[in-house]
Motif scaffolding. Structure first.
Motif, PDB file in Angstrom:
ATOM      1  N   ASN A  19       0.812  -1.221   0.000  1.00 46.91           N
ATOM      2  CA  ASN A  19       0.000   0.000   0.000  1.00 46.91           C
ATOM      3  C   ASN A  19       0.844   1.270   0.000  1.00 46.91           C
ATOM      4  O   ASN A  19       0.305   2.371  -0.010  1.00 46.91           O
ATOM      5  CB  ASN A  19      -0.983  -0.004   1.177  1.00 46.91           C
ATOM      6  N   LEU A  20       2.173   1.136   0.001  1.00 44.24           N
ATOM      7  CA  LEU A  20       3.058   2.306  -0.069  1.00 44.24           C
ATOM      8  C   LEU A  20       3.300   2.677  -1.527  1.00 44.24           C
ATOM      9  O   LEU A  20       3.329   1.816  -2.401  1.00 44.24           O
ATOM     10  CB  LEU A  20       4.400   1.996   0.603  1.00 44.24           C
ATOM     11  N   PRO A  21       3.504   3.966  -1.808  1.00 44.45           N
ATOM     12  CA  PRO A  21       3.829   4.389  -3.179  1.00 44.45           C
ATOM     13  C   PRO A  21       5.167   3.808  -3.629  1.00 44.45           C
ATOM     14  O   PRO A  21       6.033   3.486  -2.807  1.00 44.45           O
ATOM     15  CB  PRO A  21       3.913   5.913  -3.078  1.00 44.45           C
ATOM     16  N   PHE A  22       5.329   3.697  -4.939  1.00 42.78           N
ATOM     17  CA  PHE A  22       6.608   3.241  -5.495  1.00 42.78           C
ATOM     18  C   PHE A  22       7.719   4.164  -5.017  1.00 42.78           C
ATOM     19  O   PHE A  22       7.511   5.347  -4.814  1.00 42.78           O
ATOM     20  CB  PHE A  22       6.577   3.238  -7.016  1.00 42.78           C
ATOM     21  N   GLY A  23       8.908   3.597  -4.833  1.00 50.53           N
ATOM     22  CA  GLY A  23      10.053   4.404  -4.415  1.00 50.53           C
ATOM     23  C   GLY A  23      11.002   3.586  -3.573  1.00 50.53           C
ATOM     24  O   GLY A  23      10.856   2.381  -3.396  1.00 50.53           O
ATOM     25  N   ARG A  24      11.991   4.283  -3.031  1.00 44.28           N
ATOM     26  CA  ARG A  24      13.018   3.659  -2.200  1.00 44.28           C
ATOM     27  C   ARG A  24      12.697   3.924  -0.735  1.00 44.28           C
ATOM     28  O   ARG A  24      12.363   5.051  -0.357  1.00 44.28           O
ATOM     29  CB  ARG A  24      14.382   4.241  -2.568  1.00 44.28           C
ATOM     30  N   TYR A  25      12.841   2.891   0.095  1.00 37.73           N
ATOM     31  CA  TYR A  25      12.541   2.992   1.518  1.00 37.73           C
ATOM     32  C   TYR A  25      13.695   2.427   2.336  1.00 37.73           C
ATOM     33  O   TYR A  25      14.356   1.478   1.923  1.00 37.73           O
ATOM     34  CB  TYR A  25      11.263   2.212   1.852  1.00 37.73           C
ATOM     35  N   LEU A  26      13.913   3.032   3.488  1.00 36.03           N
ATOM     36  CA  LEU A  26      14.908   2.557   4.442  1.00 36.03           C
ATOM     37  C   LEU A  26      14.178   1.882   5.587  1.00 36.03           C
ATOM     38  O   LEU A  26      13.320   2.486   6.238  1.00 36.03           O
ATOM     39  CB  LEU A  26      15.740   3.720   4.987  1.00 36.03           C
ATOM     40  N   ILE A  27      14.517   0.617   5.825  1.00 33.34           N
ATOM     41  CA  ILE A  27      13.993  -0.100   6.976  1.00 33.34           C
ATOM     42  C   ILE A  27      15.120  -0.173   8.000  1.00 33.34           C
ATOM     43  O   ILE A  27      16.195  -0.709   7.711  1.00 33.34           O
ATOM     44  CB  ILE A  27      13.512  -1.509   6.587  1.00 33.34           C
ATOM     45  N   ALA A  28      14.892   0.396   9.174  1.00 34.92           N
ATOM     46  CA  ALA A  28      15.907   0.445  10.223  1.00 34.92           C
ATOM     47  C   ALA A  28      15.428  -0.333  11.440  1.00 34.92           C
ATOM     48  O   ALA A  28      14.301  -0.140  11.905  1.00 34.92           O
ATOM     49  CB  ALA A  28      16.202   1.891  10.610  1.00 34.92           C
ATOM     50  N   VAL A  29      16.290  -1.200  11.930  1.00 32.77           N
ATOM     51  CA  VAL A  29      16.020  -1.964  13.150  1.00 32.77           C
ATOM     52  C   VAL A  29      17.106  -1.586  14.143  1.00 32.77           C
ATOM     53  O   VAL A  29      18.295  -1.738  13.866  1.00 32.77           O
ATOM     54  CB  VAL A  29      16.038  -3.486  12.873  1.00 32.77           C
ATOM     55  N   LYS A  30      16.689  -1.073  15.297  1.00 33.94           N
ATOM     56  CA  LYS A  30      17.652  -0.561  16.278  1.00 33.94           C
ATOM     57  C   LYS A  30      17.467  -1.234  17.625  1.00 33.94           C
ATOM     58  O   LYS A  30      16.351  -1.390  18.110  1.00 33.94           O
ATOM     59  CB  LYS A  30      17.469   0.949  16.454  1.00 33.94           C
ATOM     60  N   THR A  31      18.591  -1.633  18.212  1.00 29.60           N
ATOM     61  CA  THR A  31      18.618  -2.096  19.600  1.00 29.60           C
ATOM     62  C   THR A  31      19.455  -1.095  20.381  1.00 29.60           C
ATOM     63  O   THR A  31      19.927  -0.106  19.822  1.00 29.60           O
ATOM     64  CB  THR A  31      19.226  -3.502  19.732  1.00 29.60           C
ATOM     65  N   SER A  32      19.685  -1.360  21.640  1.00 29.37           N
ATOM     66  CA  SER A  32      20.489  -0.434  22.441  1.00 29.37           C
ATOM     67  C   SER A  32      21.956  -0.429  22.018  1.00 29.37           C
ATOM     68  O   SER A  32      22.685   0.506  22.318  1.00 29.37           O
ATOM     69  CB  SER A  32      20.376  -0.781  23.923  1.00 29.37           C
ATOM     70  N   THR A  33      22.382  -1.458  21.282  1.00 30.48           N
ATOM     71  CA  THR A  33      23.796  -1.543  20.907  1.00 30.48           C
ATOM     72  C   THR A  33      24.060  -1.640  19.412  1.00 30.48           C
ATOM     73  O   THR A  33      25.198  -1.505  18.987  1.00 30.48           O
ATOM     74  CB  THR A  33      24.454  -2.773  21.574  1.00 30.48           C
ATOM     75  N   LYS A  34      23.016  -1.874  18.592  1.00 28.23           N
ATOM     76  CA  LYS A  34      23.237  -2.074  17.161  1.00 28.23           C
ATOM     77  C   LYS A  34      22.141  -1.428  16.333  1.00 28.23           C
ATOM     78  O   LYS A  34      21.029  -1.235  16.799  1.00 28.23           O
ATOM     79  CB  LYS A  34      23.284  -3.568  16.823  1.00 28.23           C
ATOM     80  N   VAL A  35      22.509  -1.132  15.071  1.00 30.31           N
ATOM     81  CA  VAL A  35      21.555  -0.614  14.100  1.00 30.31           C
ATOM     82  C   VAL A  35      21.728  -1.412  12.816  1.00 30.31           C
ATOM     83  O   VAL A  35      22.850  -1.595  12.337  1.00 30.31           O
ATOM     84  CB  VAL A  35      21.796   0.885  13.814  1.00 30.31           C
ATOM     85  N   PHE A  36      20.619  -1.903  12.272  1.00 27.10           N
ATOM     86  CA  PHE A  36      20.625  -2.618  10.999  1.00 27.10           C
ATOM     87  C   PHE A  36      19.778  -1.820  10.021  1.00 27.10           C
ATOM     88  O   PHE A  36      18.623  -1.514  10.313  1.00 27.10           O
ATOM     89  CB  PHE A  36      20.036  -4.026  11.167  1.00 27.10           C
ATOM     90  N   ASN A  37      20.351  -1.473   8.868  1.00 22.76           N
ATOM     91  CA  ASN A  37      19.639  -0.721   7.840  1.00 22.76           C
ATOM     92  C   ASN A  37      19.559  -1.543   6.568  1.00 22.76           C
ATOM     93  O   ASN A  37      20.561  -2.131   6.144  1.00 22.76           O
ATOM     94  CB  ASN A  37      20.364   0.592   7.533  1.00 22.76           C
ATOM     95  N   VAL A  38      18.390  -1.549   5.960  1.00 15.32           N
ATOM     96  CA  VAL A  38      18.167  -2.221   4.686  1.00 15.32           C
ATOM     97  C   VAL A  38      17.352  -1.286   3.803  1.00 15.32           C
ATOM     98  O   VAL A  38      16.351  -0.727   4.251  1.00 15.32           O
ATOM     99  CB  VAL A  38      17.410  -3.547   4.873  1.00 15.32           C
TER     100      VAL A  38
END
Length: 64
Positions: free
Chosen positions: A40-59
């Motif tokens: 349901n999101l428009p076409f385009g580029r998106y950043l998915i970020a998952v953060k804990t107290s010690t790490k960050v994962f970006n996709v």
């Protein structure tokens, strides 16, 4: 994702302009297994970020 310290996990989805289109905080968890329907999101580029107290994962994902 494995979160060995069992702290909070933050998940956010931002569009290419940096606007947050989704955010979620999961409290006191050691593992996270989630799926999201992005159709349901428009076409385009998106950043998915998952953060804990010690790490960050970006996709980055491209919706076409």
């Amino acid at each position: 994702m494995l979160n060995l310290n069992s702290k909070d996990v933050s998940i956010s989805i931002n569009n290419d302009s940096g606007e947050e289109v989704y955010a979620e905080k999961i409290q006191n968890t050691q593992t996270v297994h989630k799926s999201y329907n992005l159709s349901n999101l428009p076409f385009g580029r998106y950043l998915i970020a998952v953060k804990t107290s010690t790490k960050v994962f970006n996709v980055y994902v491209n919706l076409k």
